[in-house]
Design a protein around this motif. Structure first.
Motif, PDB file in Angstrom:
ATOM      1  N   HIS A 133       3.188   0.306 -17.494  1.00  0.00           N
ATOM      2  CA  HIS A 133       2.814  -0.914 -16.788  1.00  0.00           C
ATOM      3  C   HIS A 133       2.664  -0.634 -15.302  1.00  0.00           C
ATOM      4  O   HIS A 133       3.451  -1.074 -14.475  1.00  0.00           O
ATOM      5  CB  HIS A 133       3.854  -2.009 -17.026  1.00  0.00           C
ATOM      6  CG  HIS A 133       3.968  -2.419 -18.458  1.00  0.00           C
ATOM      7  ND1 HIS A 133       3.039  -3.218 -19.078  1.00  0.00           N
ATOM      8  CD2 HIS A 133       4.893  -2.109 -19.404  1.00  0.00           C
ATOM      9  CE1 HIS A 133       3.397  -3.409 -20.354  1.00  0.00           C
ATOM     10  NE2 HIS A 133       4.517  -2.739 -20.564  1.00  0.00           N
ATOM     11  N   ARG A 134       1.639   0.115 -14.950  1.00  0.00           N
ATOM     12  CA  ARG A 134       1.454   0.493 -13.567  1.00  0.00           C
ATOM     13  C   ARG A 134       1.048  -0.687 -12.695  1.00  0.00           C
ATOM     14  O   ARG A 134       1.033  -0.583 -11.476  1.00  0.00           O
ATOM     15  CB  ARG A 134       0.397   1.604 -13.457  1.00  0.00           C
ATOM     16  CG  ARG A 134       0.876   2.927 -14.028  1.00  0.00           C
ATOM     17  CD  ARG A 134      -0.233   3.950 -13.970  1.00  0.00           C
ATOM     18  NE  ARG A 134       0.225   5.233 -14.493  1.00  0.00           N
ATOM     19  CZ  ARG A 134       0.757   6.194 -13.783  1.00  0.00           C
ATOM     20  NH1 ARG A 134       0.931   6.024 -12.493  1.00  0.00           N
ATOM     21  NH2 ARG A 134       1.136   7.330 -14.332  1.00  0.00           N
ATOM     22  N   ASP A 135       0.665  -1.811 -13.321  1.00  0.00           N
ATOM     23  CA  ASP A 135       0.252  -2.967 -12.536  1.00  0.00           C
ATOM     24  C   ASP A 135       1.430  -3.847 -12.132  1.00  0.00           C
ATOM     25  O   ASP A 135       1.238  -4.874 -11.502  1.00  0.00           O
ATOM     26  CB  ASP A 135      -0.789  -3.794 -13.306  1.00  0.00           C
ATOM     27  CG  ASP A 135      -0.254  -4.335 -14.619  1.00  0.00           C
ATOM     28  OD1 ASP A 135       0.919  -4.055 -14.932  1.00  0.00           O
ATOM     29  OD2 ASP A 135      -1.013  -5.038 -15.323  1.00  0.00           O
ATOM     30  N   GLY A 136       2.646  -3.469 -12.502  1.00  0.00           N
ATOM     31  CA  GLY A 136       3.814  -4.239 -12.099  1.00  0.00           C
ATOM     32  C   GLY A 136       4.085  -5.449 -12.958  1.00  0.00           C
ATOM     33  O   GLY A 136       5.039  -6.172 -12.728  1.00  0.00           O
ATOM     34  N   SER A 137       3.249  -5.694 -13.985  1.00  0.00           N
ATOM     35  CA  SER A 137       3.413  -6.903 -14.790  1.00  0.00           C
ATOM     36  C   SER A 137       4.749  -6.931 -15.520  1.00  0.00           C
ATOM     37  O   SER A 137       5.326  -7.990 -15.743  1.00  0.00           O
ATOM     38  CB  SER A 137       2.266  -7.021 -15.799  1.00  0.00           C
ATOM     39  OG  SER A 137       2.207  -5.877 -16.636  1.00  0.00           O
TER      40      SER A 137
ATOM     41  N   LEU B 182      -8.625  -8.782   0.905  1.00  0.00           N
ATOM     42  CA  LEU B 182      -7.498  -9.042   0.023  1.00  0.00           C
ATOM     43  C   LEU B 182      -6.367  -9.757   0.759  1.00  0.00           C
ATOM     44  O   LEU B 182      -5.777 -10.719   0.255  1.00  0.00           O
ATOM     45  CB  LEU B 182      -6.992  -7.723  -0.562  1.00  0.00           C
ATOM     46  CG  LEU B 182      -5.830  -7.786  -1.551  1.00  0.00           C
ATOM     47  CD1 LEU B 182      -6.222  -8.585  -2.788  1.00  0.00           C
ATOM     48  CD2 LEU B 182      -5.392  -6.375  -1.937  1.00  0.00           C
ATOM     49  N   LEU B 183      -6.088  -9.316   1.972  1.00  0.00           N
ATOM     50  CA  LEU B 183      -5.009  -9.928   2.750  1.00  0.00           C
ATOM     51  C   LEU B 183      -5.347 -11.356   3.161  1.00  0.00           C
ATOM     52  O   LEU B 183      -4.472 -12.230   3.190  1.00  0.00           O
ATOM     53  CB  LEU B 183      -4.707  -9.074   3.981  1.00  0.00           C
ATOM     54  CG  LEU B 183      -4.073  -7.708   3.694  1.00  0.00           C
ATOM     55  CD1 LEU B 183      -3.984  -6.885   4.973  1.00  0.00           C
ATOM     56  CD2 LEU B 183      -2.695  -7.872   3.070  1.00  0.00           C
TER      57      LEU B 183
ATOM     58  N   MET C 145       0.846  -1.193   0.000  1.00  0.00           N
ATOM     59  CA  MET C 145       0.000   0.000   0.000  1.00  0.00           C
ATOM     60  C   MET C 145       0.881   1.242   0.000  1.00  0.00           C
ATOM     61  O   MET C 145       1.932   1.257   0.606  1.00  0.00           O
ATOM     62  CB  MET C 145      -0.897   0.012   1.225  1.00  0.00           C
ATOM     63  CG  MET C 145      -1.917  -1.110   1.241  1.00  0.00           C
ATOM     64  SD  MET C 145      -3.032  -0.962   2.625  1.00  0.00           S
ATOM     65  CE  MET C 145      -4.068  -2.363   2.318  1.00  0.00           C
ATOM     66  N   GLY C 146       0.403   2.265  -0.697  1.00  0.00           N
ATOM     67  CA  GLY C 146       1.292   3.398  -0.926  1.00  0.00           C
ATOM     68  C   GLY C 146       2.194   3.011  -2.081  1.00  0.00           C
ATOM     69  O   GLY C 146       2.392   1.840  -2.354  1.00  0.00           O
ATOM     70  N   GLY C 147       2.750   3.959  -2.784  1.00  0.00           N
ATOM     71  CA  GLY C 147       3.511   3.567  -3.945  1.00  0.00           C
ATOM     72  C   GLY C 147       4.732   4.415  -4.161  1.00  0.00           C
ATOM     73  O   GLY C 147       4.965   5.390  -3.459  1.00  0.00           O
ATOM     74  N   HIS C 148       5.525   4.012  -5.140  1.00  0.00           N
ATOM     75  CA  HIS C 148       6.676   4.783  -5.587  1.00  0.00           C
ATOM     76  C   HIS C 148       6.292   5.389  -6.926  1.00  0.00           C
ATOM     77  O   HIS C 148       6.493   4.770  -7.962  1.00  0.00           O
ATOM     78  CB  HIS C 148       7.905   3.884  -5.750  1.00  0.00           C
ATOM     79  CG  HIS C 148       8.423   3.370  -4.458  1.00  0.00           C
ATOM     80  ND1 HIS C 148       8.994   2.149  -4.342  1.00  0.00           N
ATOM     81  CD2 HIS C 148       8.446   3.915  -3.218  1.00  0.00           C
ATOM     82  CE1 HIS C 148       9.375   1.934  -3.082  1.00  0.00           C
ATOM     83  NE2 HIS C 148       9.049   3.000  -2.400  1.00  0.00           N
TER      84      HIS C 148
ATOM     85  N   ALA D 229      -2.928  -6.388  -7.438  1.00  0.00           N
ATOM     86  CA  ALA D 229      -4.364  -6.342  -7.127  1.00  0.00           C
ATOM     87  C   ALA D 229      -4.697  -4.926  -6.692  1.00  0.00           C
ATOM     88  O   ALA D 229      -4.046  -4.381  -5.796  1.00  0.00           O
ATOM     89  CB  ALA D 229      -4.708  -7.335  -6.018  1.00  0.00           C
ATOM     90  N   ALA D 230      -5.665  -4.298  -7.331  1.00  0.00           N
ATOM     91  CA  ALA D 230      -6.017  -2.907  -7.046  1.00  0.00           C
ATOM     92  C   ALA D 230      -6.872  -2.803  -5.784  1.00  0.00           C
ATOM     93  O   ALA D 230      -7.696  -3.671  -5.498  1.00  0.00           O
ATOM     94  CB  ALA D 230      -6.774  -2.304  -8.222  1.00  0.00           C
TER      95      ALA D 230
END
Length: 356
Positions: free
Chosen positions: A14-18, A48-49, A1-4, A25-26
């Motif tokens: 590719h904001r989803d990290g693929s 989700l967790l 959670m939180g991002g760079h 997972a959003a």
């Protein structure tokens, strides 16, 4: 959670990290407080967790961290790590300050580890009593993710400024002072405007390149008055800031609070020296007199003086920029910072930097 956010921008969409082979997972979450929306986000995080069953949960930014720490405890995640990137309460007053302090303490208390991204931030959290009784560590020289000194490098080809701004800058013989960041009162834009007025009054020929999205600061009147004496070029938000940095002779960040300003490292890697305030977090990003200059927070005259030191001496400015890159490469290698965080998340704390 939180991002760079800067890492996300580099990923080519590719904001989803693929692109990096990372599952994604959003989770919807509003930036500002919203009880109903926040409860939904919390419930979504817990669900989700429970599905993912992670060994470690890492979170950053105030809202994501508060909800993440609660969700992590409810879902019984073994290790929940708070990446402390700043203290919003530092520039708050009255009831708001007390509320932010309570929320900060709660987040820290619910976390198994708190990692501050600068020494001054860790010290400030301790002095304010908002660590929740938890140990606060700093990894290496600090920062949240270091800097990629190949991506941010002198002479690198990058997305250019808008044609109009590029033309106006090229036609001017003035030195370019730049700012990159959210256009928010906490960033000290008002101090920068006053400092540039002072420099203009001294006969210094400068221009301002302002890059960033508006976020709570309406500066039309102030910038309008500044334009009477100093040319102002406004670019707005940029996905890739390298073009803007390449156009600058000097980066200025007069913030009233930070965690550790990544843009200063990015500028340093491109041999652009910086003048920063002595606010929490900011002062950790520059070695005064070596890689840049440090001015008193909120003091326009002090800021003007420190900017002037670098503007009046081309050789010193070049030398300072080179020292800034050397420091960034040596102490803030992205891979080294990532490795430190990975070790901390695994629980290998003893070998990773200063503690209480």
């Amino acid at each position: 959670m939180g991002g760079h956010p800067r890492l996300q921008r580099r990923s080519g969409g590719h904001r989803d990290g693929s692109a990096a082979g990372v599952d994604f997972a959003a989770l919807s979450m509003r930036r500002e407080p919203s009880p109903v929306s926040d409860l939904r986000s919390l419930a979504g995080a817990v669900k989700l967790l429970w599905r993912l069953r992670p060994d470690v949960l890492v979170y950053a930014t105030p809202k994501a961290s508060l909800l993440g720490s609660i969700a992590g405890r409810i879902a019984r995640v073994p290790r929940v790590v708070y990446e402390l990137w700043g203290l919003r309460l530092e520039t708050a007053q009255g009831v708001a300050r007390r509320v932010f302090a309570a929320l900060e303490s709660t987040t820290s208390r619910l976390s198994t580890l708190v990692i501050a991204n600068s020494v001054s931030l860790a010290d400030r959290a301790r002095s304010l009593g908002v660590t929740g009784g938890r140990r606060v560590i700093v990894l290496g020289a600090g920062s949240s993710h270091g800097v990629d000194s190949e991506f941010f490098a002198p002479g690198v080809e990058a997305a250019a400024l808008t044609p109009e701004t590029a033309r106006r800058l090229a036609e001017s013989d003035r030195l370019t002072v730049g700012f990159i960041g959210r256009i928010h009162p906490d960033k000290g834009i008002d101090t920068l405007i006053d400092a540039l007025r002072i420099l203009s009054g001294r006969g210094r020929k400068v221009q301002l390149l302002l890059v960033g999205g508006e976020d709570g600061a309406v500066l039309d009147d102030e910038l309008g008055q500044l334009r009477d004496v100093v040319p102002v070029h406004i670019e707005g938000f940029a996905d890739d800031v390298r073009g803007a940095l390449s156009a600058m002779d000097l980066l200025v960040l007069p913030s009233r609070r930070e965690g550790f300003p990544n843009v200063v490292l990015e500028a340093a890697a491109m041999e652009i020296p910086a003048v920063v305030s002595d606010a929490t977090g900011c002062r950790d990003s520059v070695v005064h007199g070596v890689t840049g200059r440090i001015a008193r927070t909120g003091d326009a005259t002090s800021l003007a003086n420190e900017i002037d030191v670098l503007l009046e001496d081309d050789e010193l400015r070049t030398k300072t920029g080179r020292a800034a890159r050397e420091n960034a490469v040596r102490h803030f290698s992205q891979r080294d910072i990532w490795a430190l965080h990975s070790r901390a998340w695994r629980g290998d704390i003893d070998a990773v930097g200063p503690t209480d």
